[in-house]
Design an enzyme around this catalytic site. Structure first.
Site, PDB file in Angstrom:
ATOM      1  N   HIS A 129      -1.589  -4.970  -7.895  1.00 38.09           N
ATOM      2  CA  HIS A 129      -0.437  -4.353  -8.220  1.00 38.09           C
ATOM      3  C   HIS A 129       0.433  -5.377  -8.803  1.00 38.09           C
ATOM      4  CE1 HIS A 129       1.755  -6.352  -4.962  1.00 38.09           C
ATOM      5  NE2 HIS A 129       0.835  -6.250  -4.280  1.00 38.09           N
ATOM      6  N   GLU A 178      -4.109  -3.897   1.910  1.00 37.87           N
ATOM      7  CA  GLU A 178      -3.859  -5.386   2.177  1.00 37.87           C
ATOM      8  C   GLU A 178      -4.660  -5.607   3.286  1.00 37.87           C
ATOM      9  OE1 GLU A 178      -4.807  -8.001   0.698  1.00 37.87           O
ATOM     10  OE2 GLU A 178      -2.982  -8.693  -0.271  1.00 37.87           O
TER      11      GLU A 178
END
Length: 200
Positions: free
Chosen positions: A11, A86
């Site tokens: 990202h 994550e």
């Protein structure tokens, strides 16, 4: 020998990634720099794959806003996959490594515990599940995974048959791209931390 490759897109920049704060479950949006980086990542994917490349046969994305915004700005329409979140940092969420080391000298994510979070082995197991699904599609074409820095580095390590801790050796900046390929059926690392220079 596979036909396709796996593209790992991290990202774009957030306020926390910019300052080195560990960000797993905190759902942040991209900052302006991150939005520019995400848009240029779409151009980078086209450059690396070639302008005539067919659509991805599989596109998966973390559900976190910073990942879904990146996918949209990069021109991708992925399926949300919870496994791409994550590494869970537990009690260290929102802290930088220097802050953590004030109470745990020498602490390193790749080797040391994250109280209330995931172990390296748990993250590796998630990565292995994702890779199994990717491998099932690679004979049809390319796969793209839009997610996060540490988890994508673990995927890179596991693709090569290395432990999760080996992820420390593969850089992946915000908006960066790693590419996993193969050579005569053996896993290979084709590119690490590609960035569209001058457009971020």
């Amino acid at each position: 020998m596979t036909q396709g490759r796996i593209y790992l897109l991290r990202h774009g920049e957030t306020e926390w990634s910019l300052t080195g704060r560990h960000t797993s479950y905190t759902d942040l949006s991209l900052i302006e720099q991150g939005r520019r980086g995400a848009a240029s990542a779409g151009e980078l994917l086209t450059d690396v794959r070639g302008p005539d490349a067919p659509p991805f046969v599989l596109a998966l994305c973390s559900p976190r806003r910073r990942a879904t915004e990146t996918a949209e700005l990069a021109g991708l329409s992925p399926t949300i996959d919870e496994r791409l979140v994550e590494w869970n940092y537990g009690e260290y969420e929102g802290l930088t490594t220097p802050e953590i080391r004030k109470t745990v000298p020498g602490w390193l994510l790749w080797n040391d515990p994250t109280p209330g979070g995931e172990t390296a082995e748990q993250v590796a197991a998630r990565a292995d599940g994702v890779l199994a699904d990717c491998r099932a599609e690679l004979d049809k074409g390319d796969v793209v995974l839009i997610g996060h820095g540490h988890f994508s580095r673990v995927i890179t390590a596991r693709w090569l048959g290395l432990p999760a801790s080996a992820g420390i050796g593969f850089k992946l900046d915000a908006g960066g791209l790693n590419v996993l390929g193969d050579e005569r059926g053996e896993p290979r690392l084709d590119h690490v931390n590609l960035i569209e220079v001058g457009k971020v």
